[in-house]
Design a protein around this motif. Structure first.
Motif, PDB file in Angstrom:
ATOM      1  N   LEU A 334      19.199   2.145   5.661  1.00  9.35           N
ATOM      2  CA  LEU A 334      20.415   2.812   6.102  1.00  9.35           C
ATOM      3  C   LEU A 334      21.402   1.920   6.827  1.00  9.35           C
ATOM      4  CD1 LEU A 334      21.275   5.705   5.586  1.00  9.35           C
ATOM      5  CD2 LEU A 334      20.624   6.274   7.909  1.00  9.35           C
ATOM      6  N   THR A 335      20.927   1.043   7.732  1.00  8.76           N
ATOM      7  CA  THR A 335      21.886   0.293   8.539  1.00  8.76           C
ATOM      8  C   THR A 335      21.457  -1.148   8.762  1.00  8.76           C
ATOM      9  OG1 THR A 335      20.890   0.748  10.713  1.00  8.76           O
ATOM     10  CG2 THR A 335      22.389   2.420   9.825  1.00  8.76           C
ATOM     11  N   GLY A 336      22.441  -2.031   8.812  1.00 12.61           N
ATOM     12  CA  GLY A 336      22.195  -3.393   9.263  1.00 12.61           C
ATOM     13  C   GLY A 336      21.930  -3.435  10.755  1.00 12.61           C
ATOM     14  N   GLY A 396      30.926   3.878  14.265  1.00 12.68           N
ATOM     15  CA  GLY A 396      31.565   2.760  14.936  1.00 12.68           C
ATOM     16  C   GLY A 396      30.640   1.584  15.122  1.00 12.68           C
ATOM     17  N   ARG A 397      31.055   0.677  15.981  1.00 13.42           N
ATOM     18  CA  ARG A 397      30.417  -0.630  16.101  1.00 13.42           C
ATOM     19  C   ARG A 397      29.070  -0.593  16.817  1.00 13.42           C
ATOM     20  NH1 ARG A 397      33.080  -5.730  19.447  1.00 13.42           N
ATOM     21  NH2 ARG A 397      31.360  -7.203  19.160  1.00 13.42           N
ATOM     22  N   PHE A 398      28.935   0.268  17.808  1.00 11.39           N
ATOM     23  CA  PHE A 398      27.749   0.220  18.667  1.00 11.39           C
ATOM     24  C   PHE A 398      26.691   1.226  18.228  1.00 11.39           C
ATOM     25  CE2 PHE A 398      31.268  -1.228  21.440  1.00 11.39           C
ATOM     26  CZ  PHE A 398      30.798  -2.513  21.709  1.00 11.39           C
ATOM     27  N   ILE A 402      21.239   4.315  15.581  1.00  5.72           N
ATOM     28  CA  ILE A 402      21.057   5.571  16.299  1.00  5.72           C
ATOM     29  C   ILE A 402      22.057   6.619  15.820  1.00  5.72           C
ATOM     30  CG2 ILE A 402      21.142   6.693  18.562  1.00  5.72           C
ATOM     31  CD1 ILE A 402      20.210   4.044  19.784  1.00  5.72           C
ATOM     32  N   THR A 403      23.330   6.235  15.692  1.00  6.80           N
ATOM     33  CA  THR A 403      24.334   7.212  15.253  1.00  6.80           C
ATOM     34  C   THR A 403      24.086   7.646  13.813  1.00  6.80           C
ATOM     35  OG1 THR A 403      25.885   5.414  14.701  1.00  6.80           O
ATOM     36  CG2 THR A 403      26.101   6.454  16.876  1.00  6.80           C
TER      37      THR A 403
END
Length: 454
Positions: A334-336, A396-398, A402-403
């Motif tokens: 899902l995410t880097g 967003g960036r942070f 988790i998001t």
């Protein structure tokens, strides 16, 4: 039996595994002149060190292998990745359970040779009579299946090929498979799966497999099946696109996990859900700023078309929850951000089910398959607010992992849900082959075994 295992000990080379401390403290030679030979070769049992001791007539006689501090349960992969073909028997286990030795051995011996003229002939580990060779082989086969699926280029691993892989295991174990393809996704209310995949040459699709007694515990598995991720109109740079054939790694994990469940005849009712698409660029690609309506009815503003996996998973998770599962587990590349947080070895997982978290940790420790719990920190849901829709698809960036987990949570209505944000890839380490990797698969399998075995 798995191709890197054998039951025949005839002619097998003895392998001695040692931590640095254990080897330093040896008072007696495990075989004649072992310590003197090791000293001459500079062997101290540091992590990944190999000393191959000649036998008679130029053959390989003995093998010494270093475990270092003994913290890596799969360290033996570094050994099997370097050994020549032949059979090998563990004479000293270095404190490792045989299950972990076998898993590491199969991991290091794996080669993806589909497109090679010369096929791999892996070194074979002798499985002792008192070990469950069938169970060890099933796990090794499942990990190899993940790697074969993920390593296959997108030209031969489109949505239709993912369907083919599911159809193969469905046929083998007598499971029921239903597939919805192309514009039928709109008729059957999978609008975000359709939106993400509609620009590709190969039609998007949604697969649903069912197996087992409906009166048993209901287990639902969901896997992200993006067979190639260009980023869509928010196009990735070339360096970011290079290994995006692996973006169907979540689906590969749940297909392999379903195979393990069915091959072990685990007494559960299994449902497998896989949305599969290619995130391509064409005139009908979905766009930044578009607002999509999900299967659940929540609207999603598209901030970034490269955050597409969570969109197809949202429809799939909604569908899974309609069947009221007792346990819901999803795997997704899902995410880097997950890799930045935990690197390539640790598979992060998210759950609000404390009992499941404890069970997963126990499964990880027994299997030697490392995972790490991450927080579903609800205040970060504010980062997913949109002024024109119920949600925005990028936080967003942070805290990106988790998001992303919080986004998925909005589509989950189940008593127990676990999300794994895996990489499904590994760069070279200790001589293990670079490429596709099973991340968290054995930890979750051990968790389900411990909970639901008859």
């Amino acid at each position: 039996m798995h191709k890197s295992f054998t039951a025949d000990p005839t002619g097998a080379v003895d392998v001695f595994l040692y931590t640095s401390a254990a080897f330093k403290g040896l008072e007696n030679d495990p075989f004649p002149s072992a310590r003197a030979t090791a000293k001459a070769l500079g062997f101290t049992a540091a992590a990944g060190q190999v000393a191959m001791i000649p036998g008679e007539g130029g053959t390989l006689g003995k093998v010494l292998f270093g475990l270092g501090k003994g913290k890596d349960a799969l360290a033996v992969a570094a050994l099997s990745g370097k050994l020549p073909k032949g059979s090998y028997s563990i004479a000293e286990n270095g404190g490792l359970p045989f299950e972990q030795i076998a898993a590491g051995w199969a991991d290091g011996a794996y080669r993806f040779d589909r497109y090679l003229k010369d096929k791999a002939k892996p070194p074979q580990l002798v499985i002792p009579e008192d070990e469950d060779a069938d169970a060890l082989s099933r796990e090794a086969d499942a990990c190899a299946l993940v790697r074969d699926l993920v390593n296959t280029p997108a030209q031969d691993m489109g949505p239709q090929h993912v369907e083919g892989a599911i159809a193969e295991i469905a046929g083998k174990f007598g499971a029921k498979l239903t597939t919805i393809v192309g514009d039928d996704l709109l008729k059957e209310n999978y609008p975000m799966v359709h939106a993400v995949g509609r620009a590709a040459t190969y039609a998007p699709r949604f697969m649903e497999l069912e197996w087992g007694d409906p009166t048993n515990t209901r287990i639902a598995l969901v896997g992200k099946g993006v067979t190639f991720d260009s980023g869509g109109l928010d196009l990735k740079p070339g360096s970011g696109m290079r290994i995006m054939k692996k973006d169907m790694g979540g689906s590969a994990h749940v297909i392999a996990l379903a195979q393990l469940i069915m091959s072990a005849n685990l007494p559960v009712h299994l449902k497998l859900y896989v949305p599969s698409v290619e995130n391509a660029v064409a005139g009908d690609s979905f766009r930044p700023g578009d607002v999509l309506t999900s299967r659940k009815g929540l609207t999603v503003e598209i901030d970034n078309t490269d955050a597409e996996g969570r969109l197809i998973l949202a429809d799939a998770l909604t569908r899974a929850c309609e069947e009221k599962p007792d346990v819901l587990i999803d795997f997704a590349t899902l995410t880097g951000a997950a890799r930045v947080a935990l690197g390539q070895e640790l598979a992060p997982y998210y759950t609000d089910d404390e009992a499941m978290a404890e069970a997963i940790q126990a499964g990880s420790e027994v299997s030697g398959d490392p995972v790490w719990r991450m927080p579903l920190w609800d205040p970060y849901l504010a980062d997913l607010q949109s002024p024109i829709a119920d949600l925005v698809n990028s936080g967003g960036r942070f805290a990106g992992s988790i998001t992303a987990g919080l986004f998925l949570k909005q589509f989950v209505d189940a008593p127990s849900w676990t999300h794994l944000d895996v990489w499904a890839w590994r760069l070279g380490k200790y001589g293990r082959p670079e490429g596709a990797a099973a991340c968290g698969l054995r930890a979750i399998w051990k968790t389900l075994q411990n909970r639901y075995s008859a």
